[in-house]
Design a protein around this motif. Sequence first.
Motif, short mmCIF file in Angstrom:
data_model
loop_
_atom_site.label_atom_id
_atom_site.label_comp_id
_atom_site.label_asym_id
_atom_site.label_seq_id
_atom_site.Cartn_x
_atom_site.Cartn_y
_atom_site.Cartn_z
N TYR A 218 -0.06 40.50 -51.73
CA TYR A 218 1.05 39.99 -50.94
C TYR A 218 2.01 39.25 -51.87
CZ TYR A 218 -1.84 40.60 -46.71
OH TYR A 218 -2.60 41.10 -45.69
N ARG A 219 3.24 39.07 -51.42
CA ARG A 219 4.23 38.29 -52.17
C ARG A 219 3.93 36.81 -51.93
NH1 ARG A 219 9.60 40.11 -53.50
NH2 ARG A 219 9.27 41.84 -52.05
N ASP A 220 3.04 36.24 -52.76
CA ASP A 220 2.52 34.90 -52.48
C ASP A 220 2.08 34.20 -53.77
OD1 ASP A 220 1.53 32.64 -51.14
OD2 ASP A 220 -0.43 33.58 -50.78
N LEU A 221 3.04 33.89 -54.63
CA LEU A 221 2.72 33.17 -55.86
C LEU A 221 2.13 31.80 -55.60
CD1 LEU A 221 5.65 33.88 -58.38
CD2 LEU A 221 3.22 34.34 -58.74
N ALA A 222 2.71 31.08 -54.63
CA ALA A 222 2.26 29.72 -54.36
C ALA A 222 0.81 29.68 -53.88
CB ALA A 222 3.16 29.05 -53.33
N GLY A 223 0.41 30.68 -53.15
CA GLY A 223 -0.95 30.72 -52.61
C GLY A 223 -1.90 31.61 -53.38
N PHE A 224 -1.46 32.10 -54.54
CA PHE A 224 -2.28 32.97 -55.38
C PHE A 224 -2.74 34.21 -54.61
CE2 PHE A 224 -6.10 33.87 -58.15
CZ PHE A 224 -5.40 34.09 -59.31
N GLY A 225 -1.96 34.63 -53.64
CA GLY A 225 -2.29 35.83 -52.89
C GLY A 225 -3.50 35.72 -52.01
N ARG A 226 -3.93 34.51 -51.73
CA ARG A 226 -5.15 34.31 -50.93
C ARG A 226 -4.86 33.92 -49.48
NH1 ARG A 226 -8.92 31.45 -55.58
NH2 ARG A 226 -9.47 33.41 -56.64
N ARG A 227 -3.60 34.08 -49.06
CA ARG A 227 -3.24 33.78 -47.67
C ARG A 227 -2.77 35.07 -47.00
NH1 ARG A 227 0.74 28.74 -48.96
NH2 ARG A 227 1.77 30.41 -50.15
N PHE A 228 -3.34 35.36 -45.83
CA PHE A 228 -2.94 36.56 -45.11
C PHE A 228 -1.48 36.45 -44.68
CE2 PHE A 228 -2.18 38.58 -40.96
CZ PHE A 228 -2.39 39.90 -41.32
N ILE A 229 -0.74 37.54 -44.87
CA ILE A 229 0.66 37.59 -44.43
C ILE A 229 0.81 38.79 -43.49
CG2 ILE A 229 3.07 37.85 -45.13
CD1 ILE A 229 2.36 36.57 -47.78
N ASP A 230 1.31 38.53 -42.31
CA ASP A 230 1.45 39.58 -41.29
C ASP A 230 2.74 40.36 -41.55
OD1 ASP A 230 1.00 41.16 -39.11
OD2 ASP A 230 1.65 39.68 -37.63
N VAL A 231 2.77 41.06 -42.66
CA VAL A 231 3.96 41.81 -43.07
C VAL A 231 3.90 43.21 -42.45
CG1 VAL A 231 2.82 42.51 -45.20
CG2 VAL A 231 5.30 42.60 -45.07
N GLU A 232 5.06 43.72 -42.10
CA GLU A 232 5.12 45.07 -41.53
C GLU A 232 4.62 46.09 -42.55
OE1 GLU A 232 5.91 46.24 -38.51
OE2 GLU A 232 5.99 44.16 -37.82
N PRO A 233 3.86 47.09 -42.11
CA PRO A 233 3.30 48.07 -43.05
C PRO A 233 4.34 48.74 -43.94
CG PRO A 233 2.20 48.26 -40.93
CD PRO A 233 3.31 47.28 -40.74
N ALA A 234 5.51 49.09 -43.41
CA ALA A 234 6.52 49.76 -44.24
C ALA A 234 6.99 48.84 -45.36
CB ALA A 234 7.70 50.19 -43.38
N GLU A 235 7.18 47.56 -45.05
CA GLU A 235 7.59 46.61 -46.08
C GLU A 235 6.47 46.39 -47.09
OE1 GLU A 235 9.00 41.92 -46.51
OE2 GLU A 235 8.87 42.85 -44.52
N LEU A 236 5.24 46.33 -46.60
CA LEU A 236 4.09 46.14 -47.49
C LEU A 236 3.96 47.33 -48.44
CD1 LEU A 236 1.61 44.57 -48.39
CD2 LEU A 236 0.33 45.65 -46.53
N ALA A 237 4.16 48.53 -47.92
CA ALA A 237 4.11 49.71 -48.78
C ALA A 237 5.14 49.63 -49.90
CB ALA A 237 4.31 50.97 -47.96
#
Length: 254
Positions: A67-86
């Motif tokens: 995930y786009r999550d530098l502050a959380g080291f990628g350890r926080r779930f983000i409810d991002v839309e699948p198309a954006e996540l892809a």
Amino acid sequence: MSSTVDLNADLGEGFGVWRLGDDEALLGVVTSANVACGFHAGDPTTMRRVCAGAAATGVAVGAQVSYRDLAGFGRRFIDVEPAELADDVLYQLAALDGIARAEGTRVRYVKPHGALYNAAVGHEGQARAVVDAVVAHDPALPVLGLPGSALLRAAEAVGLRPFAEGFADRGYTADGGLVPRREPGALVHDPAEVAARAVRMAVEGTVVAVDGSTVPAAVASICVHGDTPGAVELARAVRTALEQAGVALTAFTG
């Protein structure tokens, strides 16, 4: 269970002037390197340094997407839309592959990091988003994930090669999942115990869960986290124990 197994670790997880883990030492131990692609950690200079080291040591490079999550080291779930996540996964994968090729190697597999890894175990939409990104970049790339996960099912459904992964230094639940990091038993620190768990996965295809039950863990690759305190010593202990058990270490990508 197997006469060969891959040993992987997360590398390149520093950022700017901050270093996390000993990438150079781990490259002398592991057979595959999950390289941070800049969204949870890593930066272009770090990515290039690790890719150069991997090329020099013959270690397979994998894109550790997040995930786009530098502050959380990628350890926080983000409810991002699948198309954006892809799109986010494709961006990371393509960036690392370009840098790897500049250093004489290439990305050979894809593995999600942290919360995205855990989400892709059961979240069908996000699992498919990761797979969609891999297919868009290179449908020959294999995907590494937890046995029985939605990620590996989605990969297989579109013709990607799914490979199952075990964690020598993480606690397991009775259903074969990973114990959340904030709960007791999430991490295993003792080198002898970590090594014994790795050998059991490779030889017997099982692991003991935190409740004492035995769960299936037939895996092609075993992970030792690069940001764990004493990661280099843990990885060396695992490698030594596997070799003493007659298990050859080789990258699962061939």
